[in-house]
Design a protein around this motif. Structure first.
Motif, PDB file in Angstrom:
ATOM      1  N   CYS A  58      -8.642  17.341   8.221  1.00 34.60           N
ATOM      2  CA  CYS A  58      -8.134  17.268   9.769  1.00 34.60           C
ATOM      3  C   CYS A  58      -7.182  16.114   9.784  1.00 34.60           C
ATOM      4  O   CYS A  58      -8.111  14.588   9.754  1.00 34.60           O
ATOM      5  CB  CYS A  58      -9.468  16.988  10.738  1.00 34.60           C
ATOM      6  N   PRO A  59      -6.454  15.599  10.847  1.00 32.52           N
ATOM      7  CA  PRO A  59      -5.444  14.958  10.660  1.00 32.52           C
ATOM      8  C   PRO A  59      -4.890  13.786  11.700  1.00 32.52           C
ATOM      9  O   PRO A  59      -5.044  13.039  11.742  1.00 32.52           O
ATOM     10  CB  PRO A  59      -4.052  15.833  10.501  1.00 32.52           C
ATOM     11  N   ARG A  60      -6.444  14.226  12.707  1.00 34.13           N
ATOM     12  CA  ARG A  60      -6.838  13.804  13.729  1.00 34.13           C
ATOM     13  C   ARG A  60      -7.499  12.468  13.949  1.00 34.13           C
ATOM     14  O   ARG A  60      -8.112  12.537  12.640  1.00 34.13           O
ATOM     15  CB  ARG A  60      -7.606  14.459  14.733  1.00 34.13           C
ATOM     16  N   ALA A  61      -7.249  11.721  14.484  1.00 28.86           N
ATOM     17  CA  ALA A  61      -7.805  10.098  14.302  1.00 28.86           C
ATOM     18  C   ALA A  61      -7.283   9.260  16.118  1.00 28.86           C
ATOM     19  O   ALA A  61      -7.035   9.489  16.474  1.00 28.86           O
ATOM     20  CB  ALA A  61      -7.351   9.174  12.984  1.00 28.86           C
ATOM     21  N   SER A  62      -8.510   7.995  15.525  1.00 20.35           N
ATOM     22  CA  SER A  62      -8.384   7.481  16.800  1.00 20.35           C
ATOM     23  C   SER A  62      -6.826   6.544  16.153  1.00 20.35           C
ATOM     24  O   SER A  62      -6.185   5.944  14.887  1.00 20.35           O
ATOM     25  CB  SER A  62      -8.887   6.301  16.980  1.00 20.35           C
ATOM     26  N   VAL A  63      -5.932   6.287  17.220  1.00 19.29           N
ATOM     27  CA  VAL A  63      -5.329   5.160  16.819  1.00 19.29           C
ATOM     28  C   VAL A  63      -5.458   3.947  16.604  1.00 19.29           C
ATOM     29  O   VAL A  63      -4.336   3.293  15.227  1.00 19.29           O
ATOM     30  CB  VAL A  63      -4.345   5.049  18.412  1.00 19.29           C
ATOM     31  N   ASP A  64      -6.148   3.596  16.495  1.00 19.63           N
ATOM     32  CA  ASP A  64      -6.859   2.555  16.656  1.00 19.63           C
ATOM     33  C   ASP A  64      -7.306   2.284  14.929  1.00 19.63           C
ATOM     34  O   ASP A  64      -6.577   1.139  13.767  1.00 19.63           O
ATOM     35  CB  ASP A  64      -8.394   1.588  17.503  1.00 19.63           C
ATOM     36  N   ALA A  65      -7.938   3.723  14.897  1.00 18.22           N
ATOM     37  CA  ALA A  65      -8.212   3.496  12.984  1.00 18.22           C
ATOM     38  C   ALA A  65      -6.417   3.868  12.392  1.00 18.22           C
ATOM     39  O   ALA A  65      -6.773   2.877  11.039  1.00 18.22           O
ATOM     40  CB  ALA A  65      -9.302   4.702  13.190  1.00 18.22           C
ATOM     41  N   GLU A  66      -6.202   4.228  12.717  1.00 18.04           N
ATOM     42  CA  GLU A  66      -4.594   4.091  12.006  1.00 18.04           C
ATOM     43  C   GLU A  66      -4.060   3.010  11.341  1.00 18.04           C
ATOM     44  O   GLU A  66      -3.387   2.598  10.167  1.00 18.04           O
ATOM     45  CB  GLU A  66      -3.421   5.687  12.992  1.00 18.04           C
TER      46      GLU A  66
ATOM     47  N   VAL B 191     -22.573   8.903  19.825  1.00 10.69           N
ATOM     48  CA  VAL B 191     -21.941  10.715  20.539  1.00 10.69           C
ATOM     49  C   VAL B 191     -20.697  10.246  19.731  1.00 10.69           C
ATOM     50  O   VAL B 191     -19.825   9.496  19.603  1.00 10.69           O
ATOM     51  CB  VAL B 191     -21.900   9.836  22.162  1.00 10.69           C
ATOM     52  N   SER B 192     -20.511  11.533  19.450  1.00 13.79           N
ATOM     53  CA  SER B 192     -18.879  11.696  19.048  1.00 13.79           C
ATOM     54  C   SER B 192     -17.571  11.756  19.962  1.00 13.79           C
ATOM     55  O   SER B 192     -17.023  11.503  19.394  1.00 13.79           O
ATOM     56  CB  SER B 192     -19.300  13.519  19.168  1.00 13.79           C
ATOM     57  N   THR B 193     -17.922  11.423  21.292  1.00 16.20           N
ATOM     58  CA  THR B 193     -16.382  11.590  21.971  1.00 16.20           C
ATOM     59  C   THR B 193     -17.031  10.276  23.041  1.00 16.20           C
ATOM     60  O   THR B 193     -16.202  10.955  24.065  1.00 16.20           O
ATOM     61  CB  THR B 193     -16.086  12.681  22.724  1.00 16.20           C
ATOM     62  N   ASN B 194     -17.232   9.378  22.496  1.00 18.77           N
ATOM     63  CA  ASN B 194     -17.986   8.673  23.988  1.00 18.77           C
ATOM     64  C   ASN B 194     -16.627   7.394  24.027  1.00 18.77           C
ATOM     65  O   ASN B 194     -16.401   6.770  25.394  1.00 18.77           O
ATOM     66  CB  ASN B 194     -18.738   7.268  23.630  1.00 18.77           C
ATOM     67  N   ALA B 195     -15.726   7.105  23.811  1.00 18.53           N
ATOM     68  CA  ALA B 195     -14.528   7.009  24.123  1.00 18.53           C
ATOM     69  C   ALA B 195     -13.086   7.346  23.609  1.00 18.53           C
ATOM     70  O   ALA B 195     -11.869   7.101  24.144  1.00 18.53           O
ATOM     71  CB  ALA B 195     -14.522   5.253  22.402  1.00 18.53           C
TER      72      ALA B 195
ATOM     73  N   ALA C 256     -12.959   7.885  19.186  1.00 22.54           N
ATOM     74  CA  ALA C 256     -12.118   8.956  20.602  1.00 22.54           C
ATOM     75  C   ALA C 256     -12.453  10.008  20.224  1.00 22.54           C
ATOM     76  O   ALA C 256     -11.811  11.456  20.807  1.00 22.54           O
ATOM     77  CB  ALA C 256     -10.861   8.446  19.598  1.00 22.54           C
ATOM     78  N   SER C 257     -12.911  11.133  18.927  1.00 23.08           N
ATOM     79  CA  SER C 257     -12.934  12.369  19.217  1.00 23.08           C
ATOM     80  C   SER C 257     -14.145  12.586  17.736  1.00 23.08           C
ATOM     81  O   SER C 257     -14.547  11.701  17.359  1.00 23.08           O
ATOM     82  CB  SER C 257     -11.814  13.032  18.255  1.00 23.08           C
ATOM     83  N   GLU C 258     -14.288  13.476  17.573  1.00 22.11           N
ATOM     84  CA  GLU C 258     -15.387  13.937  16.981  1.00 22.11           C
ATOM     85  C   GLU C 258     -15.671  13.491  14.989  1.00 22.11           C
ATOM     86  O   GLU C 258     -14.815  13.796  14.310  1.00 22.11           O
ATOM     87  CB  GLU C 258     -15.912  15.717  16.955  1.00 22.11           C
ATOM     88  N   PRO C 259     -16.426  12.378  15.207  1.00 25.10           N
ATOM     89  CA  PRO C 259     -15.945  11.758  13.681  1.00 25.10           C
ATOM     90  C   PRO C 259     -17.253  12.726  12.893  1.00 25.10           C
ATOM     91  O   PRO C 259     -17.147  12.231  11.548  1.00 25.10           O
ATOM     92  CB  PRO C 259     -16.604  10.541  13.984  1.00 25.10           C
ATOM     93  N   MET C 260     -17.920  13.633  13.126  1.00 22.88           N
ATOM     94  CA  MET C 260     -18.909  14.192  12.535  1.00 22.88           C
ATOM     95  C   MET C 260     -20.324  13.085  12.467  1.00 22.88           C
ATOM     96  O   MET C 260     -20.242  11.679  12.101  1.00 22.88           O
ATOM     97  CB  MET C 260     -18.711  14.706  11.179  1.00 22.88           C
ATOM     98  N   LEU C 261     -21.469  13.106  12.111  1.00 23.42           N
ATOM     99  CA  LEU C 261     -22.441  11.561  11.703  1.00 23.42           C
ATOM    100  C   LEU C 261     -22.167  11.452  11.319  1.00 23.42           C
ATOM    101  O   LEU C 261     -22.526   9.755  10.716  1.00 23.42           O
ATOM    102  CB  LEU C 261     -24.069  13.278  12.085  1.00 23.42           C
TER     103      LEU C 261
ATOM    104  N   SER D 203      -9.159   5.665   9.020  1.00 24.41           N
ATOM    105  CA  SER D 203      -8.004   6.621   9.341  1.00 24.41           C
ATOM    106  C   SER D 203      -9.028   7.521  10.067  1.00 24.41           C
ATOM    107  O   SER D 203      -8.601   8.466   9.288  1.00 24.41           O
ATOM    108  CB  SER D 203      -7.358   6.407   8.451  1.00 24.41           C
ATOM    109  N   TRP D 204     -10.182   7.396  10.848  1.00 18.67           N
ATOM    110  CA  TRP D 204     -10.854   8.199  10.086  1.00 18.67           C
ATOM    111  C   TRP D 204     -11.191   7.876  12.435  1.00 18.67           C
ATOM    112  O   TRP D 204      -9.561   8.031  13.092  1.00 18.67           O
ATOM    113  CB  TRP D 204     -12.202   8.454  10.579  1.00 18.67           C
ATOM    114  N   MET D 205     -12.723   8.185  13.286  1.00 19.88           N
ATOM    115  CA  MET D 205     -12.240   7.768  14.787  1.00 19.88           C
ATOM    116  C   MET D 205     -12.691   6.999  15.436  1.00 19.88           C
ATOM    117  O   MET D 205     -12.783   7.563  16.779  1.00 19.88           O
ATOM    118  CB  MET D 205     -13.117   9.594  14.951  1.00 19.88           C
TER     119      MET D 205
END
Length: 384
Positions: free
Chosen positions: A117-125, A298-302, A332-337, A368-370
């Motif tokens: 999945c190429p989604r990420a937080s901008v911060d992590a990128e 929590v997966s999406t708390n930010a 920012a989004s689902e990171p999985m546990l 480079s994740w969430m």
């Protein structure tokens, strides 16, 4: 280095603001003065925010690779290169108004989600600027995104000097909370001002609350043992007061909180939105002391910092900031546990004296994740 005292200059910090938002500019200016960051260490991006007061969610997402490159990544890389700051900068501080979701396309939560999945937080990128991980997508088939700084004991400056080819180039923090109300004297959102001020306020005594969920679904029970339970023994040996709750309650602490770790809205007893705050005559999880740090699993708390919240869903890091937390680890989004920041490592490092941002990055298993860190990166648990 990132270990300097609060009163000393901080040339290792780069502040990133959105020039299209007066709120973003005010946050950057306030933080720069509070931490004595050089005026030359501020980069101003121009990202159309929708509402310059940040009262809608338009500014929170970058939805294409081209937009991320042209509006965020390239301007920051060029600023660093043109000003000879590429190597001397260690920490990026992003003000509200800089997007935090990077969503080039949607991803199904299937067997390849973690890998591809190429989604990420901008911060992590932005933490991996000038590396092949930017925009690479997912955690990699061969573990390319494993964080080489994970559980390190080295200050980041020393670690980076020893690992010049590592993809982790910068530690990234975000100064964000609910955008309203504004502090009338500074134009900074009151919650963000509290976030910044709390990191430098005189330290005082308090309790770390660890709230397990004994009735968690079977797939999550290991999380109690691995991600929450070890915190007590790690901190009590350092003389830190710990309230370790293993009952079937979503706990509210009677004393000021120096730290907080729980399942948040994933706790089977957490109730209904907003989960945190003044609820049924209690303050949940409690008022926070200065220099406090918090994390919930929590997966999406930010996911958002816009108030009023349009659609609540899971618990929000912004509500912990409103209660006075000075630093919050979120997603920012689902990171999985498997992709969550590890609370025992975060708390152990922070209460041993590492800066908040070093503690956070030592606790994050993948790059480079969430993951998102909210608060002053230079905060420490003790005064210096």
């Amino acid at each position: 280095t990132a270990e300097q005292t609060a009163g000393s200059p901080h040339p290792e910090v780069l502040i990133v603001v959105n020039g299209a938002s007066h709120v973003s500019m005010a946050i950057g200016s306030y933080y720069r003065e509070k931490r004595n960051v050089p005026v030359s260490n501020v980069v101003t991006l121009t990202i159309p925010p929708g509402d310059a007061a940040l009262g809608d969610s338009v500014h929170e997402t970058i939805s294409s690779r081209a937009a991320f490159d042209n509006l965020v990544r390239l301007p920051i890389e060029q600023f660093l290169q043109q000003n000879g700051l590429t190597d001397s900068i260690q920490i990026l501080v992003l003000a509200s108004g800089i997007p935090h979701h990077y969503v080039p396309r949607s991803c199904a939560l299937d067997a390849t989600y973690l890998r591809d999945c190429p989604r990420a937080s901008v911060d992590a990128e932005l933490a991996v600027l000038f590396s092949g991980l930017v925009g690479a997508g997912g955690l990699g088939a061969n573990g390319e995104a494993v964080n080489p700084y994970f559980d390190s004991s080295l200050p980041f400056a020393a670690w980076r000097a020893d690992n010049p080819q590592a993809p982790l180039r910068y530690l990234v923090s975000r100064l964000a909370g609910f955008q309203a109300p504004l502090d009338p004297a500074t134009g900074v959102p009151a919650d963000v001002k509290s976030l910044i001020d709390g990191a430098q306020a005189p330290a005082r005594r308090g309790t770390v609350l660890v709230d397990e969920d004994p009735d968690a679904a079977r797939t999550r029970r290991a999380g109690n043992r691995v991600l929450l339970s070890p915190i007590e023994s790690l901190l009590r040996g350092r003389g830190v007061s710990v309230l370790h709750d293993q009952s079937s309650l979503f706990v509210a602490s009677p004393t000021a909180l120096l730290g907080y770790a729980s399942w948040g809205s994933n706790d089977s007893h957490s109730g209904t939105p907003p989960f945190y705050g003044a609820i049924a005559g209690r303050i949940v999880p409690g008022p926070f002391a200065p220099r406090s740090i918090a994390v919930d699993l929590v997966s999406t708390n930010a996911r958002t910092f816009v108030s009023p919240v349009a659609s609540y869903g899971q618990s929000l890091s912004a509500d912990l900031i409103r209660l006075g937390a000075s630093g919050v680890a979120g997603n920012a989004s689902e990171p999985m546990l498997i992709g969550l920041a590890r609370p025992p490592i975060l708390f152990r490092n922070y209460f041993q004296g590492a800066t908040a941002i070093e503690s956070f990055y030592r606790s994050v298993p993948y790059l480079s994740w969430m993951n998102v860190y909210l608060g002053d990166p230079l905060m420490t648990s003790v005064e210096r």
